[in-house]
Structures are given as structure tokens and as C-alpha cells.
Scaffold this active site. Sequence first.
Site, PDB file in Angstrom:
ATOM      1  N   ARG A 143       4.899   0.688  -6.140  1.00  0.00           N
ATOM      2  CA  ARG A 143       4.874  -0.232  -4.699  1.00  0.00           C
ATOM      3  C   ARG A 143       4.088  -1.591  -5.094  1.00  0.00           C
ATOM      4  O   ARG A 143       4.113  -2.247  -4.193  1.00  0.00           O
ATOM      5  CB  ARG A 143       4.462   0.708  -3.575  1.00  0.00           C
ATOM      6  CG  ARG A 143       5.486   1.763  -3.275  1.00  0.00           C
ATOM      7  CD  ARG A 143       4.840   2.439  -1.960  1.00  0.00           C
ATOM      8  NE  ARG A 143       4.735   1.860  -0.774  1.00  0.00           N
ATOM      9  CZ  ARG A 143       5.740   2.087  -0.044  1.00  0.00           C
ATOM     10  NH1 ARG A 143       6.939   2.555  -0.188  1.00  0.00           N
ATOM     11  NH2 ARG A 143       5.536   1.112   1.055  1.00  0.00           N
ATOM     12  N   LYS A 156       6.504  -3.646  -4.231  1.00  0.00           N
ATOM     13  CA  LYS A 156       7.875  -3.256  -4.270  1.00  0.00           C
ATOM     14  C   LYS A 156       8.527  -3.493  -2.951  1.00  0.00           C
ATOM     15  O   LYS A 156       9.473  -4.025  -2.538  1.00  0.00           O
ATOM     16  CB  LYS A 156       8.035  -1.944  -4.732  1.00  0.00           C
ATOM     17  CG  LYS A 156       9.437  -1.309  -4.541  1.00  0.00           C
ATOM     18  CD  LYS A 156      10.340  -2.255  -5.547  1.00  0.00           C
ATOM     19  CE  LYS A 156      11.995  -1.589  -5.573  1.00  0.00           C
ATOM     20  NZ  LYS A 156      12.795  -2.489  -6.387  1.00  0.00           N
ATOM     21  N   ASN A 173      -1.870   0.992   5.870  1.00  0.00           N
ATOM     22  CA  ASN A 173      -1.217  -0.069   5.492  1.00  0.00           C
ATOM     23  C   ASN A 173      -0.718  -0.838   6.419  1.00  0.00           C
ATOM     24  O   ASN A 173      -0.341  -0.443   7.627  1.00  0.00           O
ATOM     25  CB  ASN A 173       0.428   1.099   4.928  1.00  0.00           C
ATOM     26  CG  ASN A 173       1.182  -0.155   4.582  1.00  0.00           C
ATOM     27  OD1 ASN A 173       0.805  -1.315   3.989  1.00  0.00           O
ATOM     28  ND2 ASN A 173       2.531   0.221   4.371  1.00  0.00           N
ATOM     29  N   GLY A 174      -0.715  -1.961   6.361  1.00  0.00           N
ATOM     30  CA  GLY A 174      -0.382  -3.191   7.383  1.00  0.00           C
ATOM     31  C   GLY A 174      -1.704  -4.088   7.723  1.00  0.00           C
ATOM     32  O   GLY A 174      -2.388  -4.176   6.791  1.00  0.00           O
ATOM     33  N   LYS A 198      14.163 -13.237 -11.985  1.00  0.00           N
ATOM     34  CA  LYS A 198      13.889 -11.904 -12.852  1.00  0.00           C
ATOM     35  C   LYS A 198      12.829 -12.405 -14.034  1.00  0.00           C
ATOM     36  O   LYS A 198      11.799 -11.764 -14.108  1.00  0.00           O
ATOM     37  CB  LYS A 198      15.101 -11.316 -13.510  1.00  0.00           C
ATOM     38  CG  LYS A 198      15.966 -10.593 -12.645  1.00  0.00           C
ATOM     39  CD  LYS A 198      15.320  -9.245 -12.119  1.00  0.00           C
ATOM     40  CE  LYS A 198      15.248  -8.692 -10.977  1.00  0.00           C
ATOM     41  NZ  LYS A 198      15.687  -9.309  -9.609  1.00  0.00           N
ATOM     42  N   CYS A 236       1.047  -1.162  -0.048  1.00  0.00           N
ATOM     43  CA  CYS A 236      -0.004   0.092   0.028  1.00  0.00           C
ATOM     44  C   CYS A 236       0.742   1.319   0.097  1.00  0.00           C
ATOM     45  O   CYS A 236       1.997   1.343   0.593  1.00  0.00           O
ATOM     46  CB  CYS A 236      -0.942   0.135   1.302  1.00  0.00           C
ATOM     47  SG  CYS A 236      -1.850  -1.491   1.385  1.00  0.00           S
ATOM     48  N   GLU A 281      19.233 -15.555  -9.504  1.00  0.00           N
ATOM     49  CA  GLU A 281      18.624 -14.246  -9.743  1.00  0.00           C
ATOM     50  C   GLU A 281      18.138 -14.150 -11.297  1.00  0.00           C
ATOM     51  O   GLU A 281      17.047 -13.409 -11.459  1.00  0.00           O
ATOM     52  CB  GLU A 281      19.667 -13.396  -9.667  1.00  0.00           C
ATOM     53  CG  GLU A 281      19.565 -11.863  -9.849  1.00  0.00           C
ATOM     54  CD  GLU A 281      18.416 -11.128  -9.096  1.00  0.00           C
ATOM     55  OE1 GLU A 281      17.761 -11.796  -8.309  1.00  0.00           O
ATOM     56  OE2 GLU A 281      18.281  -9.954  -9.283  1.00  0.00           O
ATOM     57  N   TRP A 323      -2.977  -2.649  -1.657  1.00  0.00           N
ATOM     58  CA  TRP A 323      -2.526  -3.993  -2.079  1.00  0.00           C
ATOM     59  C   TRP A 323      -3.468  -4.813  -1.138  1.00  0.00           C
ATOM     60  O   TRP A 323      -3.182  -5.001   0.068  1.00  0.00           O
ATOM     61  CB  TRP A 323      -0.998  -4.037  -1.954  1.00  0.00           C
ATOM     62  CG  TRP A 323      -0.460  -5.316  -2.462  1.00  0.00           C
ATOM     63  CD1 TRP A 323      -0.249  -5.637  -3.861  1.00  0.00           C
ATOM     64  CD2 TRP A 323      -0.147  -6.459  -1.776  1.00  0.00           C
ATOM     65  NE1 TRP A 323       0.470  -6.658  -3.958  1.00  0.00           N
ATOM     66  CE2 TRP A 323       0.551  -7.541  -2.810  1.00  0.00           C
ATOM     67  CE3 TRP A 323      -0.341  -6.955  -0.470  1.00  0.00           C
ATOM     68  CZ2 TRP A 323       0.683  -8.873  -2.485  1.00  0.00           C
ATOM     69  CZ3 TRP A 323      -0.055  -8.442  -0.203  1.00  0.00           C
ATOM     70  CH2 TRP A 323       0.416  -9.328  -1.280  1.00  0.00           C
ATOM     71  N   HIS A 349      21.683 -34.931 -10.578  1.00  0.00           N
ATOM     72  CA  HIS A 349      20.947 -35.500  -9.583  1.00  0.00           C
ATOM     73  C   HIS A 349      19.286 -35.176  -9.564  1.00  0.00           C
ATOM     74  O   HIS A 349      18.662 -35.367  -8.689  1.00  0.00           O
ATOM     75  CB  HIS A 349      21.455 -34.821  -8.140  1.00  0.00           C
ATOM     76  CG  HIS A 349      22.899 -35.013  -8.043  1.00  0.00           C
ATOM     77  ND1 HIS A 349      23.580 -36.013  -7.650  1.00  0.00           N
ATOM     78  CD2 HIS A 349      24.050 -34.322  -8.058  1.00  0.00           C
ATOM     79  CE1 HIS A 349      24.945 -36.140  -7.452  1.00  0.00           C
ATOM     80  NE2 HIS A 349      25.056 -34.807  -8.056  1.00  0.00           N
ATOM     81  N   GLU A 395       9.296 -13.418 -12.340  1.00  0.00           N
ATOM     82  CA  GLU A 395       8.551 -12.234 -11.953  1.00  0.00           C
ATOM     83  C   GLU A 395       7.954 -11.277 -13.137  1.00  0.00           C
ATOM     84  O   GLU A 395       6.911 -10.733 -12.901  1.00  0.00           O
ATOM     85  CB  GLU A 395       9.163 -11.471 -10.772  1.00  0.00           C
ATOM     86  CG  GLU A 395      10.342 -10.922 -11.027  1.00  0.00           C
ATOM     87  CD  GLU A 395      11.141  -9.997 -10.002  1.00  0.00           C
ATOM     88  OE1 GLU A 395      10.184  -9.737  -9.050  1.00  0.00           O
ATOM     89  OE2 GLU A 395      12.202 -10.032  -9.787  1.00  0.00           O
TER      90      GLU A 395
HETATM   91  C1  F6R Z   1      12.965  -9.503  -6.880  1.00  0.00           C
HETATM   92  C2  F6R Z   1      12.636  -8.447  -5.908  1.00  0.00           C
HETATM   93  C3  F6R Z   1      12.462  -8.914  -4.509  1.00  0.00           C
HETATM   94  C4  F6R Z   1      13.076  -8.099  -3.311  1.00  0.00           C
HETATM   95  C5  F6R Z   1      12.587  -8.874  -2.053  1.00  0.00           C
HETATM   96  C6  F6R Z   1      13.630  -8.039  -0.804  1.00  0.00           C
HETATM   97  O1  F6R Z   1      13.525  -8.571  -8.179  1.00  0.00           O
HETATM   98  O2  F6R Z   1      13.003  -7.377  -5.779  1.00  0.00           O
HETATM   99  O3  F6R Z   1      12.887 -10.349  -4.422  1.00  0.00           O
HETATM  100  O4  F6R Z   1      14.410  -8.196  -3.717  1.00  0.00           O
HETATM  101  O5  F6R Z   1      11.430  -8.673  -1.850  1.00  0.00           O
HETATM  102  O6  F6R Z   1      13.201  -6.668  -0.921  1.00  0.00           O
HETATM  103  P1  F6R Z   1      13.951  -5.655  -0.089  1.00  0.00           P
HETATM  104  O7  F6R Z   1      15.491  -5.764  -0.819  1.00  0.00           O
HETATM  105  O8  F6R Z   1      13.402  -4.442  -0.325  1.00  0.00           O
HETATM  106  O9  F6R Z   1      13.924  -6.088   1.297  1.00  0.00           O
END
Ligand code: F6R
Length: 617
Positions: free
Chosen positions: A27, A612, A101-102, A491, A2, A487, A75, A510, A494
Amino acid sequence: MCGIVGYVGHRDAADVVVEGLRRLEYRGYDSAGIALVHDGHVVARKRAGKLANLDKALADDPLPPAGTGIGHTRWATHGPPTDRNAHPHLGAGGRVAVVHNGIIENFARLRADLERDGHELRSDTDTEVAAHLLEAAVEAGSDLTEAMQQVCRRLEGAFTLVAIDGADPDRVVAARRNSPLVVGVGEGESFLASDVAAFIEHTRDAIELGQDQVVTISRDGVEVTDVDGRPAEAGSYRPYHVDWDLSAAEKGGFDWFMRKEIHEQPAAITASMLGRHDAQGALQLDELRISEEELREVDKIILVGCGTANYASMVAKYAIEHWTRIPCEVELAHEFRYRDPILTRATLVVAISQSGETADTLMAIRHARQQRAKVLAICNTNGSTIPRESDAVIYTHAGPEIGVASTKGFMTQLVACYLLGLYLAQVRGTKYGDEIAQIVGELEQMPAYVQRLLDASEQVHRLAEELSTARSVLFLGRHTGFPIALEGALKLKELAYIHAEGFAAGELKHGPIALVEDRLPVFCVVPPPGRDQLHDKMVSGIQEVRARGARTIVLAEDGDEEVAPYADDLIRLPRVPTLLQPMVAVVPLQLFACELATRMGHDVDQPRNLAKSVTVE
Ligand code: F6R
């Protein structure tokens, strides 16, 4: 998750609030709303879906002029994303409006109490109980600040609440517990927001609030108290100046924030290195608030984080153990405290978080500190909760990261981890000064190497075009290439919403090799030759998948000819030491995911279902 905006001042509050919400869109959200104080009343509009739906509602039925308002992007947690569940929520008589938020954990009990007292609640949300409680308090004679203090004392859970009272146009009141909120201080105006991006075009003077504080903003300034109404103690909240401006929060000619942020990586690496070593290459981490003596006593490091930050931790383990010989464990933050980890005063917990607000990571560091371990945060967001609650912090200085998928955040987390490892090696004498200076010298070259890969984006874009109908992609790596494989796969998952998995190449036989079928794209991150037999073993792994029909896309350093015969596509990487290779190897994988998702027509900056800052556990 949010996004929250609050405003009181001389501008049109609707404009400030809606523009603020637009800057918080990154976000992640699924509905939006706004409420203003006008002529002794609260007026509100809210809509499910993107801000465009709210914009349309406001165009069809404009809000009256007002200088005081709040807004929200939601959200969904309690109840689906509908108009009814969108914020703001109003009290029983429509006098008080609240955004939140929360999660209010005791909301069911509070709701039952309210319903017993004759309150009719109109939504499925936990937030609405706060609106009813606040309104009951102001109706009983409290001002909105006192009402917020009283209500916060009754709430359990994690929340940021921001409220207005139709009968009091001169203030907006907010409270925070385990959830983000910053204050913006302007001339004759004040702001509240989940993060500074919401008000950066109006002021760069901000205040980071402490835990369980209630803040009242007005045209004349800001007052902070605790939830019992006592003025907040000096030092419990912190004024600071934001070191970036509006242009950093705009796309600057790129189609996506993510693409812009990938291209900002050379500058971000430079900014993260700046001032952190002297001309001889000796590390100076002046901002670290842990003494050299304490660092010499550390006998174990535990790196905690989630998602991409967890992969940065995995890379860090290879480097820090090698340079310092201190045992390192890597732990997903949400698993950490539930397994009763062994922590002592000599344990250093390193919490990695771009946003500094990830609830899982926050809870992990609280647990660590309760057990008397030292906590060091690696974070990109000044004023956020995780660094504030840590013993020490290394800021990554990447500038605001707005694309949901982390790129420059990850890159600078790597830089910070390397700097930390080298600093520990320096303090503990496990590396000679000239060895440290040599690695620092290599790090200084990184912006140019990353730029070279960015300049060659076209090759990766062509690949994305050819693979735009792929339904599954694998990523293989060994050593520090393993977290990079993970990683690369994250990417792609997502952003492109396709099956993507990263493996340690040695693990293939394995089990995972059963996934390989004709024309399956497999990215292979090849370690530089010369590190034990890593390189040769990786080449064998590539041959094995290719023999089973895979299309191999090989990332190998300049001059590595041995691997060329087994590469259907060969992406050349600059020659760097094995431990630093993640900084170059990740770049083509970021570009690939961004480009593939673009070609698939997806929203790269706001992928579905994702937020985010993940501010709930
Ligand atoms: C993937 C991504 C997430 C964040 C994770 C932690 O691209 O961005 O996996 O890395 O949610 O977020 P932070 O670094 O803000 O704690």
C-alpha cells in the site's frame, strides 16, 4: 496508504500483526510499528523506514507473548516519517495505544484543548490526540468500546482508528469514517485490517463495515455499533467470503508482484468475462442493480476515476459512445465536483476504481448521488467503500493487485467498460444481437492474444536494456491509442522516475514536437488500418518525429507493412478491432516499464512516494 492490522485470539499477536503488515506493505509506507497488551500493560515498538527496521528493533528487544495487538504502516501526512511520528501512539499514561489511517481535520483544536488540560503530546501527528482522548475516556470509567464511540463523535475528517487498552486484554476496538477497514472472523480469533490481504492466510470470512461504525473484536466474535452506541442495523454491514486465497497474494516465482500481475492478465480477462454472456453472446449483467428501464432513460454518462482508471474511462468513452450513441464525458474524479457538473436523474455516473477506496473518486460519487444521478462502480475490491456507496457495481474479478502500478486492474477495467457498453447497446437496441455477439467473441479471444504478447516479452526486455539510460521517453497514439500512450507514459514515470509524456499524435505539431531531439525514444501506437484515415495520419506523425531524429518504437498490428519503413523497432500486435486494441497495445508498454525500472534498480512494486490506495483527498 497507511496499513492497519488488529488481532485478538490464540496465536502470538506479534507474529500475526507483523506478518499482516508485511502483506500490506504494497500500500506504500514510510514507517511501521506494533503494540501489544501484555500483563496489564501496553508494550510498543516503532521505527521509521521499512519493516526491516521494525524487524531489527523486535529482534534486538523482543516483545513479550501476547494474544492481543495492533500494528501500522504509516504513509506520512502530519509530520515527517520519524520514529517519534510512527504509529502506534499512546495516551498520556501509556494505557491506550492507537493506530490511525486518514486525517483528523479538527486535530489542531483538539490538541490545543488537550494541552490546556495539561496533556503533553509527543509527536507531530493528528493521531496522538485520539490516543489521549481515548485514554482519558477509559480512565474516566468507560470501556474501550464506549470510549471509541465518544471520541468518534468529536472527530472530524476521514479516519480508521484501531485501539487497545492495556487494562483490557480481551478486545480490540476500531471505528471507520470514509476510510477502509475490514473485519476477519476466525475460530476463537478475530482480525481487523485495511484490507483482507493482511489476514487471508488465517480466514477468508470477512465483514465489510458501514460508515461511522464502531467494531469490537474479541476471541468470541464481533460486535458492531454506530457511534452513539446503538447496535448496528442489519444490512448496514455485510459478511462475505473472500474468493481468493493466500497464493494470490504471493509472488509465485516472479521477481515482482507487478510482473506476476502483468502475466496474470489472460486469466483476469477470462474471470471478468465469466458468466456475463450466454452461449449466443447476449450480455447478462445480473449483478447490476439498475433496471433496464432506468438504463433506457440514461441520457448522459460521466466516467470518473484517477490515474490509470481515468485512462480506462477515456477508452470507454470511445466504445460506449460508438455502441450506444449516449454522450459520454470523462472527468478526473478530483476535479468533478468542484466544477459544478450538470447532473440529473438521467445521468449515469460510472466510477472506476481498482481499490474501491480512492478518496477523490468516493467524494465524486457522493456528490453525484446527492444530485440524484445514478452511480455505477467498476471495482476490483469486494467489500470496499466505492461499490458499497454506489447504486450498482460491476466487479472486475482480477484478484488482488499488489504492485502499486495498476496492470491487470486496468485490463479488467477495460473489459468491464466494454461489457457495460455492450449491455447498454443491447438494452437500448442500438446494436443488433449478432453485432454484440461478434464483439463478445472478439473479447473471448483476448486472453490468447495477450498471452502471445507475454510470450514475446523478450523483445521488449531487449529494448529496455538498450534504453536503460534514457532520460526522456514520449508516447504517441490516436483514437483509443491516445489513452494507451498516456498510460504507457504514466507507467514509466511512476516506476522509472524519468520524464515520460503521452500525446495524441495529432497534437504533436501544435507544440510537443519541439521536444523531439536526436535518439529520443518515441513509442507509437498505430491504429489498425481501415478505420477512416486514422492509420495514415498516424504514419505521417511517425514520419515527422523520425525526420527529427527520434528513435521510433512502433506498435502495429500483424500485416501492417505500410508502417514498417518508419519503425526503428517494430512490436507486432494481434489483429483486433480498433476499439479493443487498447487491450493488446498496453501489454508491451507495461512490460517495458517493469523491465526498465528493474534494470535501473528501482523497487518496482513500491515506487517512491506512491501509495496503492490513495485514501486521502
Ligand atoms: C497507476 C495507478 C494509479 C491508480 C489511481 C486510482 O499505475 O495505479 O494511477 O490507477 O491511483 O486508483 P484506483 O483505481 O484504486 O481508484
